[in-house]
Design a protein around this motif. Structure first.
Motif, PDB file in Angstrom:
ATOM      1  N   SER A 106     -15.262  -8.650  -3.031  1.00  0.00           N
ATOM      2  CA  SER A 106     -15.046  -8.444  -4.257  1.00  0.00           C
ATOM      3  C   SER A 106     -13.785  -7.764  -4.149  1.00  0.00           C
ATOM      4  O   SER A 106     -13.587  -6.586  -4.137  1.00  0.00           O
ATOM      5  CB  SER A 106     -16.285  -8.656  -4.926  1.00  0.00           C
ATOM      6  N   THR A 107     -13.619  -7.690  -5.609  1.00  0.00           N
ATOM      7  CA  THR A 107     -12.384  -7.556  -6.006  1.00  0.00           C
ATOM      8  C   THR A 107     -12.642  -5.735  -6.580  1.00  0.00           C
ATOM      9  O   THR A 107     -12.011  -4.440  -6.272  1.00  0.00           O
ATOM     10  CB  THR A 107     -11.682  -7.776  -7.356  1.00  0.00           C
ATOM     11  N   ASP A 108     -14.032  -5.674  -7.580  1.00  0.00           N
ATOM     12  CA  ASP A 108     -14.567  -4.043  -7.253  1.00  0.00           C
ATOM     13  C   ASP A 108     -15.141  -3.277  -6.387  1.00  0.00           C
ATOM     14  O   ASP A 108     -14.479  -2.455  -6.203  1.00  0.00           O
ATOM     15  CB  ASP A 108     -16.271  -4.062  -8.457  1.00  0.00           C
ATOM     16  N   GLU A 109     -15.365  -3.929  -4.748  1.00  0.00           N
ATOM     17  CA  GLU A 109     -15.604  -3.069  -4.121  1.00  0.00           C
ATOM     18  C   GLU A 109     -13.965  -3.037  -3.124  1.00  0.00           C
ATOM     19  O   GLU A 109     -14.308  -1.917  -2.921  1.00  0.00           O
ATOM     20  CB  GLU A 109     -16.671  -4.338  -2.912  1.00  0.00           C
ATOM     21  N   ALA A 110     -13.442  -3.695  -3.096  1.00  0.00           N
ATOM     22  CA  ALA A 110     -12.002  -3.950  -2.135  1.00  0.00           C
ATOM     23  C   ALA A 110     -11.526  -2.511  -3.065  1.00  0.00           C
ATOM     24  O   ALA A 110     -11.052  -1.759  -2.352  1.00  0.00           O
ATOM     25  CB  ALA A 110     -11.088  -4.962  -2.719  1.00  0.00           C
ATOM     26  N   PRO A 150      -5.815  -1.040  12.487  1.00  0.00           N
ATOM     27  CA  PRO A 150      -4.841  -2.681  11.775  1.00  0.00           C
ATOM     28  C   PRO A 150      -5.710  -3.157  11.061  1.00  0.00           C
ATOM     29  O   PRO A 150      -4.822  -4.184  10.608  1.00  0.00           O
ATOM     30  CB  PRO A 150      -4.275  -2.517  13.176  1.00  0.00           C
ATOM     31  N   GLY A 151      -7.148  -3.437  10.665  1.00  0.00           N
ATOM     32  CA  GLY A 151      -7.681  -4.386  10.791  1.00  0.00           C
ATOM     33  C   GLY A 151      -8.167  -4.717   8.908  1.00  0.00           C
ATOM     34  O   GLY A 151      -8.367  -4.977   8.568  1.00  0.00           O
ATOM     35  N   TRP A 152      -7.614  -3.702   8.557  1.00  0.00           N
ATOM     36  CA  TRP A 152      -7.667  -3.048   7.536  1.00  0.00           C
ATOM     37  C   TRP A 152      -7.351  -4.299   5.928  1.00  0.00           C
ATOM     38  O   TRP A 152      -8.407  -4.227   5.354  1.00  0.00           O
ATOM     39  CB  TRP A 152      -7.146  -1.761   7.010  1.00  0.00           C
ATOM     40  N   ALA A 153      -6.631  -4.312   5.818  1.00  0.00           N
ATOM     41  CA  ALA A 153      -5.841  -5.590   5.189  1.00  0.00           C
ATOM     42  C   ALA A 153      -7.057  -7.051   4.771  1.00  0.00           C
ATOM     43  O   ALA A 153      -7.433  -7.134   4.089  1.00  0.00           O
ATOM     44  CB  ALA A 153      -4.744  -6.506   5.265  1.00  0.00           C
ATOM     45  N   GLY A 154      -7.273  -6.680   6.674  1.00  0.00           N
ATOM     46  CA  GLY A 154      -8.796  -7.782   6.312  1.00  0.00           C
ATOM     47  C   GLY A 154      -9.886  -7.992   5.256  1.00  0.00           C
ATOM     48  O   GLY A 154     -10.536  -8.306   4.817  1.00  0.00           O
ATOM     49  N   ALA A 161       3.397   1.482   9.836  1.00  0.00           N
ATOM     50  CA  ALA A 161       2.077   3.127   9.929  1.00  0.00           C
ATOM     51  C   ALA A 161       2.421   3.915  11.258  1.00  0.00           C
ATOM     52  O   ALA A 161       2.513   4.929  10.931  1.00  0.00           O
ATOM     53  CB  ALA A 161       0.743   1.991   9.749  1.00  0.00           C
ATOM     54  N   GLU A 162       2.698   2.899  11.827  1.00  0.00           N
ATOM     55  CA  GLU A 162       2.765   4.010  13.263  1.00  0.00           C
ATOM     56  C   GLU A 162       3.739   5.180  13.406  1.00  0.00           C
ATOM     57  O   GLU A 162       4.274   6.424  13.670  1.00  0.00           O
ATOM     58  CB  GLU A 162       2.657   2.865  14.967  1.00  0.00           C
ATOM     59  N   ALA A 163       5.175   4.407  12.992  1.00  0.00           N
ATOM     60  CA  ALA A 163       6.383   4.559  12.892  1.00  0.00           C
ATOM     61  C   ALA A 163       5.961   6.116  11.247  1.00  0.00           C
ATOM     62  O   ALA A 163       6.611   7.352  12.072  1.00  0.00           O
ATOM     63  CB  ALA A 163       7.304   3.684  12.463  1.00  0.00           C
ATOM     64  N   ILE A 164       5.858   5.623  10.606  1.00  0.00           N
ATOM     65  CA  ILE A 164       5.311   6.707   9.560  1.00  0.00           C
ATOM     66  C   ILE A 164       4.820   7.212   9.642  1.00  0.00           C
ATOM     67  O   ILE A 164       5.067   9.014   9.691  1.00  0.00           O
ATOM     68  CB  ILE A 164       4.849   5.489   8.094  1.00  0.00           C
ATOM     69  N   ALA A 165       3.289   7.731  10.622  1.00  0.00           N
ATOM     70  CA  ALA A 165       2.276   8.050  11.250  1.00  0.00           C
ATOM     71  C   ALA A 165       3.475   9.376  12.168  1.00  0.00           C
ATOM     72  O   ALA A 165       2.714  10.515  12.026  1.00  0.00           O
ATOM     73  CB  ALA A 165       1.526   8.071  11.921  1.00  0.00           C
ATOM     74  N   ALA A 166       4.733   9.290  12.622  1.00  0.00           N
ATOM     75  CA  ALA A 166       5.147   9.776  13.999  1.00  0.00           C
ATOM     76  C   ALA A 166       6.305  10.260  13.430  1.00  0.00           C
ATOM     77  O   ALA A 166       6.925  11.349  13.629  1.00  0.00           O
ATOM     78  CB  ALA A 166       6.029   8.294  14.633  1.00  0.00           C
ATOM     79  N   MET A 167       6.646  10.151  11.803  1.00  0.00           N
ATOM     80  CA  MET A 167       7.496  10.945  10.896  1.00  0.00           C
ATOM     81  C   MET A 167       7.131  12.618  11.139  1.00  0.00           C
ATOM     82  O   MET A 167       6.227  13.182  11.062  1.00  0.00           O
ATOM     83  CB  MET A 167       8.218  10.801  10.251  1.00  0.00           C
ATOM     84  N   LEU A 222       1.184  -1.397  -0.358  1.00  0.00           N
ATOM     85  CA  LEU A 222      -0.195  -0.178  -0.036  1.00  0.00           C
ATOM     86  C   LEU A 222       0.851   1.298  -0.026  1.00  0.00           C
ATOM     87  O   LEU A 222       0.851   1.790  -0.929  1.00  0.00           O
ATOM     88  CB  LEU A 222      -1.315  -0.332   1.246  1.00  0.00           C
ATOM     89  N   PHE A 223       1.850   1.334   0.428  1.00  0.00           N
ATOM     90  CA  PHE A 223       2.764   2.865   1.149  1.00  0.00           C
ATOM     91  C   PHE A 223       3.574   2.545  -0.630  1.00  0.00           C
ATOM     92  O   PHE A 223       3.642   3.717  -0.729  1.00  0.00           O
ATOM     93  CB  PHE A 223       3.653   2.434   2.678  1.00  0.00           C
TER      94      PHE A 223
END
Length: 300
Positions: free
Chosen positions: A191-195, A181-185, A147-153, A105-106
């Motif tokens: 579905s692919t289109d919804e995702a 943290p559960g975003w990937a799940g 993600a936490e480390a990037i958010a803290a930069m 993602l990043f």
DNA sequence: CTCCAGGAGAGGG
DNA sequence: CCCTCTCATGGA
């Protein structure tokens, strides 16, 4: 040192797989590939059907390289014409990886409007700045930042990573991811289109990045990312259209839907093999220049 | 100098 | 739906 013996039904070509531009943290030196995946430094070398590796387990190698997939069957299903057949002939063994979702993602937020060496450099700087250090006998590496480390930069640190306008996007996305943290799940359950729609709710993720993330981290092989290279190839060889100046969202969808119907449920694999031979395409498409003899008039 | 690179967001017609 | 501008960077 571990060794994995691949059967003939499990073709793998490390070179094409690791240098095709799907993952940005691998480097080749003296017949060994070294890459950082998650919090592990993996080294691997291939000698025919023998895959030697250190730094991880066999289970993770099988998963990361998706060795469980029947590649010959997939390639047979997308081999619809001479162009793709030639790409398959030359890049056989290229496998679409299963990358960690956060990293993917990043990475593709940082990939817009850049070439691959620049993307790799950008991610290396980011990891050095905010990633956990991993010490190995061969030197120190840095994991992809959480993600936490990037958010803290802070602003200075972000600016030092040369992310340009992408810095604001990755920081905002990191804050959202860190809180969810559960975003990937959730993405995986759609579905692919919804995702695809949900991924584009992140600022900095548009249609192309969303398709890359679905293909490289969520094993959605029907996803068909269309970058400038793939657009050129598809217009020239499949849709027989001239390349007009703007690349509109509707044109993106036209190409994507054609490819999905033409190549089938593994269209994403076709995309990656075509991307692999992109340098064969003339850099200037048919419509450029008044002297192009074979161009059709384009209504303005 | 211009043009390009695994784009996307914002704004206007 | 369409188009254009802008964002920031570095290599060719």
């Amino acid at each position: 040192m571990h060794e994995l013996v691949l059967s003939t039904g499990e073709p793998l070509n490390l070179y094409h797989t690791l240098s095709c531009g799907q993952a940005f943290r691998w480097a080749y030196d003296k017949s060994w590939w070294t890459g950082v995946v998650g919090d592990r430094v993996i080294r691997c070398r291939q000698d025919g059907c023998h895959l030697f590796y250190t730094g991880t387990t066999e289970a993770e190698i099988l998963d990361y390289f998706a060795i469980d997939l029947d590649l010959p069957k997939i390639l047979a299903s997308i081999e619809k014409d001479r162009l793709i057949a030639d790409a398959i002939l030359r890049c056989r063994g290229l496998r679409i990886l299963r990358q960690p979702a956060d990293e993917c993602l990043f990475s593709y937020i940082l990939a817009t409007c850049s070439n691959i060496p620049m993307i790799k450099r950008r991610i290396a700087l980011l990891a050095a700045c905010a990633g956990k250090e991993i010490v190995t006998p061969d030197g120190a590496y840095h994991a992809f930042p959480t993600a936490e480390a990037i958010a803290a930069m802070d602003e200075d640190c972000l600016r030092g990573c040369k992310l340009g306008y992408r810095a604001a996007y990755i920081k905002e996305t990191a804050e959202i991811i860190a809180a969810n943290p559960g975003w990937a799940g959730r993405i995986a359950s759609l579905s692919t289109d919804e995702a695809r729609d949900v991924l584009q709710e992140f600022r900095g993720i548009g249609p192309k990045a969303a398709d890359c993330i679905l293909l490289f981290a969520f094993a959605r092989y029907d996803a068909f990312p269309v970058d400038v290279w793939i657009r050129r190839i598809m217009l020239r060889h499949y849709l027989h259209e001239n390349e007009v100046r703007s690349f509109s969202p509707s044109e993106y969808d036209r190409i994507r839907h054609f490819a999905r119907g033409y190549f089938g449920p593994y269209a994403g694999y076709a995309q990656e093999y075509l991307y692999c031979i992109r340098a064969d395409e003339p850099s200037l498409p048919t419509c450029r220049g008044p002297s192009s003899a074979d161009r059709r008039p384009v209504p303005r």
